[in-house]
Design an enzyme around this catalytic site. Structure first.
Site, PDB file in Angstrom:
ATOM      1  N   TYR A  76       0.833  -1.200   0.000  1.00 39.86           N
ATOM      2  CA  TYR A  76       0.000   0.000   0.000  1.00 39.86           C
ATOM      3  C   TYR A  76       0.868   1.251   0.000  1.00 39.86           C
ATOM      4  CZ  TYR A  76      -3.837   3.164   0.911  1.00 39.86           C
ATOM      5  OH  TYR A  76      -4.756   4.174   0.797  1.00 39.86           O
ATOM      6  N   PHE A 128      -7.430  22.079 -23.836  1.00 38.81           N
ATOM      7  CA  PHE A 128      -7.711  20.656 -23.982  1.00 38.81           C
ATOM      8  C   PHE A 128      -8.929  20.357 -23.114  1.00 38.81           C
ATOM      9  CE2 PHE A 128      -7.548  16.174 -22.958  1.00 38.81           C
ATOM     10  CZ  PHE A 128      -7.560  15.659 -24.236  1.00 38.81           C
ATOM     11  N   THR A 129      -9.769  19.435 -23.579  1.00 41.56           N
ATOM     12  CA  THR A 129     -11.083  19.204 -22.956  1.00 41.56           C
ATOM     13  C   THR A 129     -11.017  19.062 -21.427  1.00 41.56           C
ATOM     14  OG1 THR A 129     -10.797  16.864 -23.450  1.00 41.56           O
ATOM     15  CG2 THR A 129     -12.091  18.149 -25.018  1.00 41.56           C
ATOM     16  N   ASP A 219       1.717  20.676 -19.851  1.00 43.27           N
ATOM     17  CA  ASP A 219       0.979  19.451 -20.158  1.00 43.27           C
ATOM     18  C   ASP A 219       1.902  18.649 -21.069  1.00 43.27           C
ATOM     19  OD1 ASP A 219      -0.568  17.425 -21.184  1.00 43.27           O
ATOM     20  OD2 ASP A 219      -2.374  18.641 -21.389  1.00 43.27           O
ATOM     21  N   LYS A 262      -0.289   8.184 -23.277  1.00 42.84           N
ATOM     22  CA  LYS A 262       0.082   8.603 -24.642  1.00 42.84           C
ATOM     23  C   LYS A 262       1.561   8.272 -24.856  1.00 42.84           C
ATOM     24  CE  LYS A 262      -4.033  10.637 -24.033  1.00 42.84           C
ATOM     25  NZ  LYS A 262      -4.194  11.948 -23.519  1.00 42.84           N
ATOM     26  N   ARG A 386     -13.343  16.132 -33.490  1.00 37.14           N
ATOM     27  CA  ARG A 386     -12.749  17.224 -32.731  1.00 37.14           C
ATOM     28  C   ARG A 386     -13.260  18.505 -33.369  1.00 37.14           C
ATOM     29  NH1 ARG A 386     -12.249  15.636 -28.076  1.00 37.14           N
ATOM     30  NH2 ARG A 386     -10.344  14.720 -27.275  1.00 37.14           N
ATOM     31  N   PHE A 452     -18.998  15.168 -25.860  1.00 39.22           N
ATOM     32  CA  PHE A 452     -18.592  14.345 -26.994  1.00 39.22           C
ATOM     33  C   PHE A 452     -18.493  12.868 -26.650  1.00 39.22           C
ATOM     34  CE2 PHE A 452     -14.148  13.748 -25.711  1.00 39.22           C
ATOM     35  CZ  PHE A 452     -13.986  14.783 -24.816  1.00 39.22           C
TER      36      PHE A 452
END
Ligand code: PLP
Length: 461
Positions: A76, A128-129, A219, A262, A386, A452
């Protein structure tokens, strides 16, 4: 027309395991897309032949990463995989303090809560969303300061991810530096079509924000892909390694959020990083509420191990050259067919300009959503919208009408072959040849947040 396809991007790996795909026919696909409300997010993956919905969590892990999964220390607290991950991030990315999170938005949530006060302003190189939504939920307003070229699909500017320094200065003059806790900088700007920011722009930004005491939060979801474009396009970087370029990019920023799904070649995972002890302290307090203890942040030990190994692999020059080489191959094939795509070809996918592809549809008829459904129908290739659907509504309920109305063909890393790329290009071409007959959509169900993902549509008669 003579094609500019480069011949030498072959993969620096070979296959050891394969996943069998289900082939479908047109009547089956018609039924599936109708049932999915013409939203490719609502299709069953089983009904998809080539899945280009996203490059998020869809990459193939290496044998080394799978072996790493077996070394998961599922304690943990204080798992050895956490310390491995921490060391890799400190060494290769150069940030001081790190907190793992279940994925990128987990990091965005915590960072936004830690840094933003109600009424703050966050300038950034295109929204970005999930990033913008977390900033808004924390009480800030996002202001886009990306260069105008980013909104023009035909502009071949080599660094369409750049910040327009004049726009940024105007924001600072209007609101004052005190209301700007940080500038939010994405590398390989997703919503602009995977377009890079230049090192020079980052240096200018650093010099300007340092004077004002404003942070830069990075980001860094696709930082390695951005580094490749700097290596290829920016003077002075041709002989530098991806590793060195990534580290230099990060050195101009104060902290980062990362979706490791990504660039970092894992199916789940992310982290937030900061160079400031106080911010780390606050984030470490918050992570316990939303994700888990600060040494696992919602991940299993094995996930952190796979991420640590994936980060290393993602920074290899051969890997990134083959990765982007494949994307460029597909893009060039589409160009050879005359398909309107966003130029220059970006890092993680091809973005088809749906406004140009379907000029007879208005934005209220959802051209990109329509085209995405048609591409699925044609060949079982799943892409995503998009455009106006992704852009959502402002807090006052009005629709955002983005200039870009795109269909994203996102290429998972190390997953598909060159023959798959050929099939994709041929199928969009078939849709292109019958484009005049394509009718638009109307939205019949709209969820409140990030519509979306779950919105439903019907075909216009
Ligand atoms: C995917 C993505 C995120 C969010 O990460 P998740 O892992 O999907 O939560 C944030 N920023 C960018 C640029 C992304 O592409």
């Amino acid at each position: 027309m003579k094609s500019k396809i480069k011949s030498s991007w072959a993969e620096p790996y070979k296959m050891k395991v394969v996943e069998l795909l289900k082939m479908t026919d047109r009547p089956q696909r018609l039924k599936s897309i109708k049932e999915a409300g013409y939203n490719t997010f609502l299709l069953k993956s089983e009904d998809v032949y080539i899945d280009l919905l996203t490059d998020s969590g869809t990459s193939a892990m290496s044998d080394r990463q799978w072996a790493g999964m077996m070394l998961g220390d599922e304690a943990y607290a204080g798992s050895r995989n956490f310390y491995h991950l921490e060391k890799v991030i400190q060494t290769l990315y150069g940030y001081k303090y790190i907190i793992p999170t279940h994925q990128g938005r987990g990091a965005e949530n915590i960072l936004s809560k830690a840094l933003i006060k109600k009424g703050d302003i966050i300038p950034g190189n295109m929204y970005f969303t999930t990033t913008r939504l977390h900033q808004e939920l924390a009480g800030a307003k996002f202001v886009d300061v990306i260069i105008d070229e980013a909104h023009d699909p035909a502009s071949e500017h080599p660094f369409k991810g750049n910040v327009d320094m004049d726009k940024l200065k105007q924001v600072v003059e209007k609101y004052g530096a005190k209301r700007i806790p940080y500038v939010c900088i994405a590398t390989s700007v997703n919503m602009a079509g995977g377009q890079p920011i230049s090192m020079q722009n980052l240096k200018d930004l650093r010099a300007y924000t340092t004077k004002l005491g404003i942070r830069i939060i990075h980001d860094m979801t696709r930082v390695a892909e951005n580094a490749y474009f700097i290596q290829q396009r920016e003077a002075g970087y041709a002989k530098k390694s991806i590793r060195a370029i990534v580290k230099e990019i990060n050195s101009y920023t104060d902290g980062a959020t990362m979706s490791a799904k990504k660039d970092a070649l894992v199916n789940i995972g992310g982290f937030l990083a900061t160079n400031e002890w106080d911010v780390y302290e606050e984030a470490r307090n918050l992570v316990v509420i939303y994700e888990g203890l600060h040494t696992y942040g919602g991940l299993a030990g094995r996930d952190m191990e796979a991420m640590a190994i994936g980060i290393e692999e993602s920074l290899s020059d051969e890997h990134i050259r083959a990765r982007i080489g494949q994307v460029e191959y597909l893009g060039q094939k589409m160009l050879d067919y005359g398909i309107p795509i966003v130029l220059p070809i970006g890092g993680h996918g091809i973005f088809v300009d749906a406004k140009k592809f379907l000029p007879h549809l208005t934005q209220d008829q959802f051209p990109a959503q329509t085209l995405s459904a048609e591409v699925y129908l044609e060949a079982g290739v799943r892409t995503m919208e998009r455009g106006v659907v992704s852009a959502g509504r402002k807090s006052n309920g009005e629709n955002y009408y983005p200039k870009l109305e795109l269909v994203r063909f996102t290429i998972p890393r190390r997953v598909y072959t060159q023959a798959h790329m050929d099939v994709i290009a041929e199928s969009i071409n078939s849709v292109f040849l019958r484009r005049d007959k394509i009718k638009g959509l109307k939205m019949v169900y709209e969820p409140k947040y990030l519509r979306f993902f779950q919105a439903r549509f019907e075909r216009l008669k």
